[in-house]
Design an enzyme around this catalytic site. Structure first.
Site, mmCIF file in Angstrom:
data_model
loop_
_atom_site.group_PDB
_atom_site.id
_atom_site.type_symbol
_atom_site.label_atom_id
_atom_site.label_comp_id
_atom_site.label_asym_id
_atom_site.label_seq_id
_atom_site.Cartn_x
_atom_site.Cartn_y
_atom_site.Cartn_z
ATOM 1 N N VAL A 156 45.022 79.547 56.664
ATOM 2 C CA VAL A 156 45.555 78.790 57.797
ATOM 3 C C VAL A 156 45.187 79.501 59.102
ATOM 4 O O VAL A 156 45.475 80.689 59.264
ATOM 5 C CB VAL A 156 47.077 78.636 57.691
ATOM 6 C CG1 VAL A 156 47.626 77.885 58.908
ATOM 7 C CG2 VAL A 156 47.455 77.909 56.397
ATOM 8 N N VAL A 186 44.380 78.672 63.594
ATOM 9 C CA VAL A 186 44.153 77.809 64.740
ATOM 10 C C VAL A 186 43.414 78.643 65.781
ATOM 11 O O VAL A 186 43.815 79.776 66.089
ATOM 12 C CB VAL A 186 45.477 77.282 65.347
ATOM 13 C CG1 VAL A 186 45.201 76.464 66.611
ATOM 14 C CG2 VAL A 186 46.231 76.434 64.323
ATOM 15 N N ARG A 227 48.721 72.606 70.804
ATOM 16 C CA ARG A 227 48.231 71.231 70.920
ATOM 17 C C ARG A 227 48.555 70.415 69.670
ATOM 18 O O ARG A 227 47.970 69.351 69.455
ATOM 19 C CB ARG A 227 46.717 71.218 71.167
ATOM 20 C CG ARG A 227 46.275 71.968 72.419
ATOM 21 C CD ARG A 227 44.835 71.661 72.736
ATOM 22 N NE ARG A 227 44.294 72.541 73.761
ATOM 23 C CZ ARG A 227 43.051 72.438 74.251
ATOM 24 N NH1 ARG A 227 42.253 71.488 73.799
ATOM 25 N NH2 ARG A 227 42.627 73.282 75.175
ATOM 26 N N GLY A 228 49.410 70.945 68.812
ATOM 27 C CA GLY A 228 49.791 70.213 67.610
ATOM 28 C C GLY A 228 48.841 70.377 66.441
ATOM 29 O O GLY A 228 48.974 69.677 65.434
ATOM 30 N N VAL A 229 47.877 71.314 66.555
ATOM 31 C CA VAL A 229 46.898 71.491 65.489
ATOM 32 C C VAL A 229 47.568 71.942 64.195
ATOM 33 O O VAL A 229 47.377 71.339 63.123
ATOM 34 C CB VAL A 229 45.815 72.511 65.914
ATOM 35 C CG1 VAL A 229 44.885 72.823 64.746
ATOM 36 C CG2 VAL A 229 45.012 71.956 67.092
ATOM 37 N N TYR A 289 56.445 79.829 59.952
ATOM 38 C CA TYR A 289 56.580 78.893 58.841
ATOM 39 C C TYR A 289 58.007 78.434 58.565
ATOM 40 O O TYR A 289 58.209 77.489 57.812
ATOM 41 C CB TYR A 289 55.939 79.492 57.590
ATOM 42 C CG TYR A 289 54.445 79.635 57.750
ATOM 43 C CD1 TYR A 289 53.613 78.538 57.615
ATOM 44 C CD2 TYR A 289 53.879 80.858 58.104
ATOM 45 C CE1 TYR A 289 52.250 78.653 57.804
ATOM 46 C CE2 TYR A 289 52.507 80.981 58.298
ATOM 47 C CZ TYR A 289 51.696 79.872 58.145
ATOM 48 O OH TYR A 289 50.341 79.983 58.345
ATOM 49 N N PHE A 317 46.871 85.657 48.374
ATOM 50 C CA PHE A 317 45.895 84.573 48.238
ATOM 51 C C PHE A 317 45.599 83.950 49.588
ATOM 52 O O PHE A 317 45.004 82.938 49.709
ATOM 53 C CB PHE A 317 46.408 83.501 47.249
ATOM 54 C CG PHE A 317 47.797 82.992 47.537
ATOM 55 C CD1 PHE A 317 48.010 81.946 48.407
ATOM 56 C CD2 PHE A 317 48.896 83.577 46.913
ATOM 57 C CE1 PHE A 317 49.283 81.479 48.672
ATOM 58 C CE2 PHE A 317 50.186 83.117 47.163
ATOM 59 C CZ PHE A 317 50.383 82.062 48.042
#
Length: 409
Positions: A82, A84, A91-93, A123, A409
């Site tokens: 994950v 960005v 920006r909502g990505v 998270y 992982f």
């Protein structure tokens, strides 16, 4: 820029992965490591967002099976890779990718999603709670002694090339998986992660070494480690760095730890990512000189509350109504009656009065038995609505052994 999320094509992997590497510091991996992660990538579960031709967001998932209390191996999506781009934050990505992932996971019938968090605060808002913890230590082997159980001297140890005994070591690991919540049943290809040995990861230490333990002619355990020698004015001051250890019985476990404590020219054993209840802590003569530290490891989210709660068993009979809050996955929100014991469980929607109220995040933390609902209530994260319900739930949700994630992982 659009925030539309789409599935990664194989010819886009290099640019997609480059965005990930840049987000995590920009240091290139070795060809072996990069090649392994490409092979392990599940392209149909890998998502990206592009601004024109440039990838600015990445997220992937692995199809895992996770041991839960009771020993069942439950399908779980391992959220991974994950990132960005720093140029496209706020920006909502990330929210777009998390939304798409959880919708896909639900459609695929996986009741759980799990991840390891580089920044835990990210998270929680998506419903992930810290569910396992691990222990690290720096043990002064020049001053700490071990008291080993009967049978330890019967264990035979021998050096072996890590790759030559990989199948035998994996067989040991596989036998341990059902006995501890949080462990992952390794799919083909994942065994290579444990013997990946790029020079860039050694920090001046030796190549990866392996010792296997044998009893009655069969391999019952192994340890993988590196050594780094050093010298001071008083003589040798080397370090052993343990990367992995598994054993099928107490004598084998003790024999492997005794070996690590006694490697010539070393005075420190560095241990990372071990179970919170690892047995070596009860063998040492002075736990303070081991400097143990506890840290969060696996974060877990219930994607399907009913399916997840029915997949595990409970160490005491339970019959409770939970009021679950879940704003990001509203299909989980509402009241659920959980009835279960050590043989199985049922979880169904109900209009009955709730006994306990909590969010899906706290339910995820408690799910594997490593975090007490009572402790979460003391922090104000869980509310008891019927007197006595909290003690009943805390006992039922517990685990006889600490849950543990064996590798990242």
């Amino acid at each position: 820029m659009t925030t539309d999320v789409r599935v990664l094509r194989q010819d886009e992997w290099d640019g997609w992965y480059a965005n990930l590497i840049r987000a995590f510091g920009g240091v290139d991996e070795s060809p072996e490591e990069r090649g392994l992660w490409r092979e392990l990538t599940e392209f149909d579960r890998s998502l990206g967002i592009w601004d024109g031709e440039v990838c600015v967001g990445t997220a992937g998932a692995f199809g895992f099976r996770l041991t839960v209390p009771g020993g069942a191996s439950v399908p779980a999506a391992g959220i991974t890779m994950v990132s960005v781009a720093a140029t496209h934050r706020r920006r909502g990505v990330l929210t777009s990718m998390m939304r798409r992932q959880l919708d896909d996971i639900r459609s695929g019938g996986e009741p759980l999603a799990v991840l390891t968090a580089s920044e835990p605060e990210i998270y929680g808002r998506f419903g992930y709670g810290a569910a396992t913890f691990h222990t690290s230590a720096e043990i002064d082997t020049s001053r700490v002694r071990l008291s080993v159980p009967a049978g330890t001297d019967e264990v035979r140890l021998r050096y072996a090339a890590p790759g030559d005994v990989l199948d035998a070591c994996e067989a040991v690991y596989a036998r341990l998986v059902p006995g501890r919540p949080g462990m992952l049943a390794r799919q083909p290809g994942w065994e290579r992660l444990g013997v990946l040995d790029p020079v860039s990861e050694r920090d001046g230490a030796s190549p990866l070494q392996c010792v296997v333990a044998e009893r009655d002619g069969r391999i019952t355990g192994y340890a993988r480690f590196r050594t780094k020698l050093d010298w001071g004015v008083t003589g040798h001051n080397g370090t052993v760095r343990l990367t992995d250890l598994a054993a099928l019985d107490p004598a084998t476990d003790a024999a492997l730890w005794r070996f690590l404590f006694g490697i010539d020219l070393t005075t420190t054993l560095i241990v990372r990512g071990r179970p919170a209840d690892d047995a070596w802590q009860h063998l040492v003569s002075d736990i303070r000189r081991c400097r143990p530290r506890l840290r969060d490891a696996l974060y877990l989210r219930l994607v399907d509350v009913a399916g997840a709660l029915e997949a595990r068993t409970y160490q005491a009979p339970v019959d409770l109504v939970f009021e679950v809050e879940d704003t990001f996955c509203p299909w989980n929100a509402g009241r659920w009656r959980l009835t279960g014991d050590a043989k199985g469980a049922s979880c169904v929607p109900t209009p009955d009065t709730a006994d306990i109220a909590l969010s899906v995040r706290e339910l995820g933390s408690a799910y594997l038995g490593g975090v007490s609902l009572m402790a979460l209530a003391a922090a104000g994260r869980v509310r008891e609505l019927r007197r006595g319900a909290l003690a009943e739930a805390s006992l039922a949700f517990g685990s006889a052994v600490a849950p543990w994630l064996p590798h990242g992982f």
